[in-house]
Write a protein that holds these residues in place. Structure first.
Motif, PDB file in Angstrom:
ATOM      1  N   GLU A  77       0.463  -0.986  -0.118  1.00 57.60           N
ATOM      2  CA  GLU A  77      -0.193   0.377   0.619  1.00 57.60           C
ATOM      3  C   GLU A  77       0.302   1.253  -0.124  1.00 57.60           C
ATOM      4  O   GLU A  77       1.897   1.022   0.402  1.00 57.60           O
ATOM      5  CB  GLU A  77      -1.072   0.014   1.652  1.00 57.60           C
ATOM      6  N   THR A  78       0.473   2.189  -0.586  1.00 54.00           N
ATOM      7  CA  THR A  78       0.999   3.598  -0.895  1.00 54.00           C
ATOM      8  C   THR A  78       0.965   3.991   0.478  1.00 54.00           C
ATOM      9  O   THR A  78       0.223   4.190   0.972  1.00 54.00           O
ATOM     10  CB  THR A  78       0.480   4.462  -1.339  1.00 54.00           C
ATOM     11  N   VAL A  79       1.952   4.591   1.547  1.00 53.71           N
ATOM     12  CA  VAL A  79       1.679   5.571   2.267  1.00 53.71           C
ATOM     13  C   VAL A  79       2.314   7.261   1.922  1.00 53.71           C
ATOM     14  O   VAL A  79       3.171   7.059   1.470  1.00 53.71           O
ATOM     15  CB  VAL A  79       3.603   4.925   4.167  1.00 53.71           C
ATOM     16  N   THR A  80       1.394   7.971   2.361  1.00 54.72           N
ATOM     17  CA  THR A  80       1.752   9.395   2.396  1.00 54.72           C
ATOM     18  C   THR A  80       2.547  10.005   3.363  1.00 54.72           C
ATOM     19  O   THR A  80       2.576   9.544   4.335  1.00 54.72           O
ATOM     20  CB  THR A  80       0.748   9.924   1.778  1.00 54.72           C
ATOM     21  N   GLU A  81       3.009  11.215   3.089  1.00 60.95           N
ATOM     22  CA  GLU A  81       3.109  12.420   4.151  1.00 60.95           C
ATOM     23  C   GLU A  81       2.267  12.046   5.240  1.00 60.95           C
ATOM     24  O   GLU A  81       2.703  12.890   6.307  1.00 60.95           O
ATOM     25  CB  GLU A  81       3.883  13.479   3.813  1.00 60.95           C
ATOM     26  N   ASP A  82       1.014  11.713   4.916  1.00 62.04           N
ATOM     27  CA  ASP A  82      -0.490  12.847   5.526  1.00 62.04           C
ATOM     28  C   ASP A  82      -0.701  11.807   6.476  1.00 62.04           C
ATOM     29  O   ASP A  82      -0.868  12.064   7.512  1.00 62.04           O
ATOM     30  CB  ASP A  82      -1.953  12.663   4.382  1.00 62.04           C
ATOM     31  N   ASP A  83      -0.131  10.668   5.986  1.00 60.84           N
ATOM     32  CA  ASP A  83       0.263   9.089   7.401  1.00 60.84           C
ATOM     33  C   ASP A  83       0.143   9.833   8.847  1.00 60.84           C
ATOM     34  O   ASP A  83       1.088  10.266   8.491  1.00 60.84           O
ATOM     35  CB  ASP A  83      -0.160   7.919   7.260  1.00 60.84           C
ATOM     36  N   ALA A  88       1.317   4.277   9.087  1.00 59.80           N
ATOM     37  CA  ALA A  88       2.147   4.005   7.535  1.00 59.80           C
ATOM     38  C   ALA A  88       2.794   3.010   8.172  1.00 59.80           C
ATOM     39  O   ALA A  88       3.483   2.506   7.407  1.00 59.80           O
ATOM     40  CB  ALA A  88       3.154   5.423   7.650  1.00 59.80           C
ATOM     41  N   THR A  91       1.588  -0.140   8.347  1.00 58.92           N
ATOM     42  CA  THR A  91       1.258  -0.431   6.687  1.00 58.92           C
ATOM     43  C   THR A  91       2.273  -1.026   6.096  1.00 58.92           C
ATOM     44  O   THR A  91       2.355  -2.218   5.485  1.00 58.92           O
ATOM     45  CB  THR A  91       0.673   0.986   6.200  1.00 58.92           C
ATOM     46  N   ARG A 143      10.726  11.015   9.669  1.00 60.08           N
ATOM     47  CA  ARG A 143       9.318  11.370  10.314  1.00 60.08           C
ATOM     48  C   ARG A 143       9.260  10.889  11.617  1.00 60.08           C
ATOM     49  O   ARG A 143       8.759  11.989  12.428  1.00 60.08           O
ATOM     50  CB  ARG A 143       8.524  11.086   9.396  1.00 60.08           C
TER      51      ARG A 143
END
Length: 194
Positions: A77-83, A88, A91, A143
């Motif tokens: 699954e794609t994780v983003t900076e917003d997660d 993240a 996932t 992060r």
């Protein structure tokens, strides 16, 4: 993974052939071991000619490395900076556990890891695969460090710690982790949001 389907000239390469070659590589290495895996056998299993394989890979080591990378890329699954960093990380870890416990890549690593120290080419193949796995986790760990939520001194150590647990359980007699344990594993490295 390298862009194996971009030729230096001429017509575009068949990406389905590349996928079949990589899948055949995983199957043959798991069935016969690395020492008995040949470009000829891979080409035969993939239903392509030897030149098709050799145009993409010069020998078996980078072919095996790309095959392992392909297996990891198929689940994800794609994780983003917003997660949230904990979500993240869960996932990403769930994906890694799934690949290692349900695909030929996991079987290949279980079979080949014990022979790594005695075989330089094999050691390079598996080290490359492990580096790619660490690289996927490090941005999330970095992060977490910036947010003050990292439980360990640095992002690299945190990535190594969680992947180390996954690989230890995969390679030893203890049962491997299952994807549902990803939240517990993530909590080892990243503290919950205050």
């Amino acid at each position: 993974m390298r862009d194996i389907d971009r030729p230096r000239g001429g017509r575009p390469r068949d990406s389905d052939a590349s996928r079949r070659i990589l899948q055949a590589t995983l199957e043959i290495v798991v069935e016969n071991g690395l020492a008995k895996t040949t470009i000829e056998a891979v080409a035969r299993r993939a239903g392509v000619g030897r030149p098709t394989v050799y145009r993409r890979w010069s020998d078996i080591a980078p072919l095996v490395s790309d095959a392992v990378d392909m297996a990891f890329a198929q689940v994800g699954e794609t994780v983003t900076e917003d997660d949230d960093v904990a979500v993240a990380l869960e996932t990403l870890l769930r994906d890694k556990i799934t690949v290692l416990t349900t695909t030929l890549a996991g079987e290949l690593i279980k079979q080949l890891a014990p022979r790594m120290a005695a075989d330089d080419a094999l050691g390079k193949v598996l080290s490359q695969a492990h580096r790619h796995q660490y690289a996927a986790l490090e941005p999330v760990m970095e992060r977490a460090r910036r947010e003050g939520r990292l439980s360990l001194p640095n992002a690299t150590l945190a990535a190594e710690a969680v992947l180390g647990v996954i690989y230890l359980r995969l390679l030893t007699a203890t049962p491997p982790l299952h994807p549902g344990q990803a939240p517990e594993l993530a909590a080892m490295a990243v503290r919950a949001r205050p």
